[in-house]
Scaffold this motif. Structure first.
Motif, short mmCIF file in Angstrom:
data_model
loop_
_atom_site.label_atom_id
_atom_site.label_comp_id
_atom_site.label_asym_id
_atom_site.label_seq_id
_atom_site.Cartn_x
_atom_site.Cartn_y
_atom_site.Cartn_z
N VAL A 5 6.96 7.38 -11.64
CA VAL A 5 7.64 6.13 -10.98
C VAL A 5 7.21 6.04 -9.48
O VAL A 5 6.99 5.16 -9.02
N ALA A 6 7.41 7.46 -8.73
CA ALA A 6 7.05 7.14 -7.25
C ALA A 6 5.72 6.68 -6.83
O ALA A 6 5.37 5.90 -5.99
N VAL A 7 4.76 7.56 -7.64
CA VAL A 7 3.23 6.86 -7.54
C VAL A 7 3.21 5.60 -7.60
O VAL A 7 2.48 4.74 -7.06
N GLN A 8 3.86 5.00 -8.96
CA GLN A 8 3.45 3.69 -9.20
C GLN A 8 4.20 2.47 -8.01
O GLN A 8 3.55 1.76 -7.55
N ALA A 9 5.31 3.22 -7.41
CA ALA A 9 5.96 2.42 -6.52
C ALA A 9 5.14 2.59 -5.35
O ALA A 9 4.72 1.44 -4.51
N ALA A 10 4.37 3.55 -4.79
CA ALA A 10 3.50 3.64 -3.84
C ALA A 10 2.33 2.85 -4.06
O ALA A 10 1.98 2.14 -3.22
N VAL A 11 1.70 2.86 -5.08
CA VAL A 11 0.56 2.01 -5.37
C VAL A 11 1.08 0.50 -5.34
O VAL A 11 0.33 -0.35 -4.73
N LEU A 12 2.26 0.27 -5.93
CA LEU A 12 2.72 -1.25 -5.78
C LEU A 12 2.56 -1.73 -4.29
O LEU A 12 2.20 -2.66 -3.82
N LEU A 13 3.27 -0.87 -3.43
CA LEU A 13 3.44 -1.01 -1.83
C LEU A 13 2.02 -1.56 -1.31
O LEU A 13 1.65 -2.42 -0.79
N ALA A 14 1.20 -0.43 -1.73
CA ALA A 14 -0.34 -0.67 -1.17
C ALA A 14 -0.93 -1.84 -1.65
O ALA A 14 -1.55 -2.58 -1.03
N ALA A 15 -0.79 -2.34 -2.99
CA ALA A 15 -1.43 -3.25 -3.71
C ALA A 15 -0.94 -4.58 -2.97
O ALA A 15 -1.54 -5.52 -2.77
N VAL A 16 0.36 -4.70 -2.83
CA VAL A 16 0.99 -5.95 -2.41
C VAL A 16 0.62 -6.19 -0.82
O VAL A 16 0.09 -7.25 -0.79
N SER A 17 0.46 -5.30 -0.08
CA SER A 17 0.00 -5.46 1.49
C SER A 17 -1.60 -5.61 1.63
O SER A 17 -1.90 -6.36 2.09
N SER A 18 -2.30 -4.78 0.72
CA SER A 18 -3.91 -4.95 0.84
C SER A 18 -4.05 -6.31 0.06
O SER A 18 -5.38 -6.80 0.46
N TYR A 37 -3.23 2.82 2.63
CA TYR A 37 -2.47 3.20 3.78
C TYR A 37 -3.13 4.59 4.49
O TYR A 37 -2.55 5.17 5.26
N SER A 38 -4.03 5.10 3.71
CA SER A 38 -4.29 6.64 4.11
C SER A 38 -4.55 6.96 5.68
O SER A 38 -4.53 7.76 6.01
N LYS A 39 -5.17 5.79 6.10
CA LYS A 39 -5.51 5.83 7.63
C LYS A 39 -4.34 5.06 8.62
O LYS A 39 -3.95 5.63 9.58
N LYS A 40 -3.92 3.89 7.91
CA LYS A 40 -2.86 3.11 8.73
C LYS A 40 -1.45 3.86 9.00
O LYS A 40 -0.89 3.72 9.76
N CYS A 41 -0.98 4.63 7.87
CA CYS A 41 0.19 5.09 7.64
C CYS A 41 0.16 6.28 6.76
O CYS A 41 0.46 6.23 5.53
N ARG A 42 -0.27 7.32 7.35
CA ARG A 42 -0.51 8.81 6.67
C ARG A 42 0.76 9.31 5.83
O ARG A 42 1.87 9.05 6.59
N GLY A 43 0.67 9.43 4.73
CA GLY A 43 1.67 10.06 4.02
C GLY A 43 2.55 9.36 3.53
O GLY A 43 3.74 9.72 2.95
N VAL A 44 2.30 7.94 3.28
CA VAL A 44 3.35 6.89 2.78
C VAL A 44 3.69 7.09 1.45
O VAL A 44 4.80 6.89 1.19
N GLU A 45 2.61 7.48 0.76
CA GLU A 45 3.13 7.89 -0.64
C GLU A 45 3.93 8.98 -0.87
O GLU A 45 4.95 8.85 -1.62
N ASN A 46 3.89 9.85 -0.05
CA ASN A 46 4.99 11.03 -0.02
C ASN A 46 6.33 10.55 0.32
O ASN A 46 7.29 11.01 -0.19
N ILE A 47 6.24 9.64 1.26
CA ILE A 47 7.67 9.09 1.91
C ILE A 47 8.30 8.11 0.69
O ILE A 47 9.48 8.34 0.50
N VAL A 48 7.24 7.29 0.08
CA VAL A 48 7.88 6.64 -1.00
C VAL A 48 8.37 7.58 -2.17
O VAL A 48 9.48 7.43 -2.73
N LYS A 49 7.63 8.51 -2.43
CA LYS A 49 7.91 9.57 -3.52
C LYS A 49 9.40 10.12 -3.54
O LYS A 49 10.15 10.27 -4.11
N TRP A 50 9.60 10.45 -1.87
CA TRP A 50 10.96 11.39 -1.79
C TRP A 50 12.00 10.23 -1.80
O TRP A 50 13.01 10.66 -2.31
N HIS A 51 11.85 9.03 -1.25
CA HIS A 51 12.95 8.20 -1.61
C HIS A 51 13.32 7.87 -3.08
O HIS A 51 14.43 7.87 -3.45
N VAL A 52 12.05 7.67 -3.90
CA VAL A 52 12.40 7.33 -5.25
C VAL A 52 12.85 8.26 -6.04
O VAL A 52 14.11 8.26 -6.91
#
Ligand code: HEM
Length: 256
Positions: free
Chosen positions: A12-25, A36-51
């Motif tokens: 679920v976390a990865v999907q949420a992260a992908v979704l975030l990236a997809a919406v913005s890009s 977001y790998s350069k613009k906001c490093r670690g965002v997937e882990n942040i999303v994963k933690w919250h999920v």
């Protein structure tokens, strides 16, 4: 086979992260995992933690997120109706380039979550060739309780005492931990113990039925194929020429 809670969280976390990236890009005209790998490093882990935290606080969050992902990504296909037959849903999914097999795979998400009685009223009086009578009795018992109550998508998550009353032979299958994403949807479908008319109609289509058997027999395969299909869903592009829109109510289209 069951997905462990950790794998489920991660999925679920990865999907949420992908979704975030997809919406913005998408706003920049492209879809890209890792945007977001350069613009906001670690965002997937942040999303994963919250999920993960949200799931620990309330397991229901998993079902809500998966459905949100489906509804967010499946835009402009007017969303699938649970009273439709499999042929209609195959047509709807084909418009988004999804195969019959992928439709069957994704519908397996109905092994978790809840549904309002208003979403399956017709099932309360369907013949026993389409719904197991004991399950129909259970639904008929639950639905008059309140204006539009919810039941569990998966009878294995239902209240133990209610299952014992209407389906005593089923009590050993009631799950101690509810909302576990696994292939039990296919077992329930084959037994005609599913809430939606559409779910039942999977049995009426030769190819779809073959896949229902395939995934009932092989939970590991379903885990893998579900992850792939969900990823494909998350990468669906926005309709051509659309800038997308952020809605206060997800089912109300904003007209410009
Ligand atoms: C193929 C046609 C589909 C139909 C007709 C359908 C229909 C529905 C309906 C009517 C509900 C209950 C809504 C309510 O009464 O509150 C529901 C719940 C749900 N659906 Fe589907 N759905 C379909 C496909 C999918 C797909 C592709 C996914 C995800 C991959 C999905 C995931 C879920 C989940 C997780 C829930 C439970 C949500 C919750 O508990 O908050 N469904 N679906």
């Amino acid at each position: 086979m069951r997905l462990s809670a950790a794998v489920f969280c991660a999925l679920v976390a990865v999907q949420a992260a992908v979704l975030l990236a997809a919406v913005s890009s998408a706003q920049a005209g492209e879809l890209e995992v890792g945007y977001y790998s350069k613009k906001c490093r670690g965002v997937e882990n942040i999303v994963k933690w919250h999920v993960s935290r949200a799931l620990k606080a309330n397991r229901r969050t998993g079902a809500a997120l998966i459905r949100l992902l489906f509804h967010d990504c499946f835009v402009r296909a007017e969303l699938p109706d649970s009273t439709h037959d499999v042929e209609k849903l195959i047509e709807t999914f084909a418009k988004k380039n999804f195969t019959v097999e992928e439709l069957v795979i994704l519908t397996g998400a109905h092994s978790i979550g809840k549904t309002h009685c208003s979403s399956f009223r017709g099932r309360l009086s369907e013949p026993s060739s389409q719904i197991t009578p004991a399950y129909r009795d259970l639904l008929n018992y639950k639905c008059p309780q309140g204006s539009n109550p919810v039941v569990d998508n998966n009878v294995r998550d239902e209240d133990y005492n209610v299952v014992a009353r209407f389906m005593p032979g089923f009590t050993s299958r009631v799950r101690k931990i509810p909302d576990f994403l696994d292939n039990s949807f296919y077992h329930n479908t084959l037994a005609k113990i599913v809430t939606f008319h559409f779910d039942w109609t999977l049995l009426t289509h030769k190819e779809a039925l073959g896949h229902v058997h395939e995934y009932a027999d092989n939970g590991t395969l379903w885990d893998e194929d579900f992850a792939d299909s969900l990823l494909k869903l998350s990468k669906l592009p926005m309709p051509a020429g659309s800038k997308g829109q952020i809605r206060k109510k997800c089912n109300v289209i904003k007209l410009y």
